[in-house]
Enzyme design. Sequence first.
Site, PDB file in Angstrom:
ATOM      1  N   PRO A   2       0.824  -1.252  -0.106  1.00 26.67           N
ATOM      2  CA  PRO A   2      -0.052   0.044   0.010  1.00 26.67           C
ATOM      3  C   PRO A   2       0.897   1.275   0.105  1.00 26.67           C
ATOM      4  CG  PRO A   2      -0.078  -1.271   2.077  1.00 26.67           C
ATOM      5  CD  PRO A   2       0.632  -2.073   1.155  1.00 26.67           C
ATOM      6  N   GLU A   3       0.500   2.175  -1.051  1.00 29.60           N
ATOM      7  CA  GLU A   3       1.085   3.508  -1.081  1.00 29.60           C
ATOM      8  C   GLU A   3      -0.037   4.608  -0.849  1.00 29.60           C
ATOM      9  OE1 GLU A   3       3.946   3.761  -4.408  1.00 29.60           O
ATOM     10  OE2 GLU A   3       4.066   1.489  -4.328  1.00 29.60           O
ATOM     11  N   LYS A  57       1.453   7.717   4.084  1.00 27.60           N
ATOM     12  CA  LYS A  57       1.044   6.540   4.284  1.00 27.60           C
ATOM     13  C   LYS A  57       0.448   6.095   5.626  1.00 27.60           C
ATOM     14  CE  LYS A  57       4.290   5.244   0.746  1.00 27.60           C
ATOM     15  NZ  LYS A  57       5.613   4.646   0.568  1.00 27.60           N
ATOM     16  N   ARG A 278      15.990  -1.461  -4.137  1.00 25.07           N
ATOM     17  CA  ARG A 278      14.778  -1.986  -4.439  1.00 25.07           C
ATOM     18  C   ARG A 278      14.550  -2.277  -5.896  1.00 25.07           C
ATOM     19  NH1 ARG A 278      13.729  -2.896   0.253  1.00 25.07           N
ATOM     20  NH2 ARG A 278      13.184  -0.777   1.724  1.00 25.07           N
TER      21      ARG A 278
END
Length: 288
Positions: A2-3, A57, A278
């Site tokens: 989730p962002e 967030k 990443r």
Amino acid sequence: MPELPEVESVRLQLLGKIVGKKITDVVVLHPKSTNHHPNFASLLVGKKIAHIDRVGKLMIFSFVKEPDFFLLGHLKMTGQFFFVQRKSIVGGGHSMSDTDSRDLPNKHTRISLHFSNGASLFFNDMRLFGYLKIATAGEVATARGRFGEEPIRADFDFDSFTEKLQRRGTSIKAALLDQSFVAGLGNIYVDEALFAAKIRPDRKANTLTAKEAKAVIKAGGKIMLHSIEVGGTTFQNFADTNGHAGNFTEHLKVFGKQGTLCPRCKKAKIQKTRVAGRGTHFCPNCQK
DNA sequence: CGGATTGTTCTTCC
DNA sequence: CGGAAGAACAATCC
């Protein structure tokens, strides 16, 4: 993962479901999810939800007539909220990826909140990185202060952002992932924003022109707003409060598209590399 | 079974 | 103090 758009989608759904509702029972199934607060449940019982705010967030729950008592909610990577109006209700129309409300609480449920109208809210988190944390007004202020501006805001200060970029020797991707620098972008939307702005993720932040800096923020804001409109992205581990997958996944241009032809230039295949520690996706032809 | 997965915080170093 | 880089966290997938 989730962002900002996924958190915002959850927040908007919860607003309509629990604001004004009184908490009658709280069950902590895994203390780590409450930051090991010894009185988490007893402090929440009896309180009425006034509002839910969001910074980056992070979700911030406030309560009626409780000016120094807040609940901070962070989904991190695998956190999910599931809302069930009545435990006995049998829902229909579930797809394969949905979580069935009849199965709640399940083995990943860490905290359950029950309301006076019979409804329940389950906080599920497979990997235990997320949390629901009790906080004072001062702690909320400190938490808010740690966030940079959000690209979805119409009043985003591009001049300030461009100036600060000049002091960053890291990759532009690392800079955009830093929540204290710009709030809300995560691994998926960073890759999508950089693709839209035609900037390679490994470009040094201080080599971006003012025009490029503005373009990547504008793109990030536009992409995230679009995603909010369709309920967020489900790549892994995201479900809304009804247990449904997000709909933005089909709009992704590069994330998870390694090996496929670039949808813009159609002259190169999307590459996957590692930037800022990443997984990173980009078109080697049209991103400079 | 080893490696990859990722949001944030912490640590270490400059 | 701020920035940079890497480890740590945890569970699951492949």
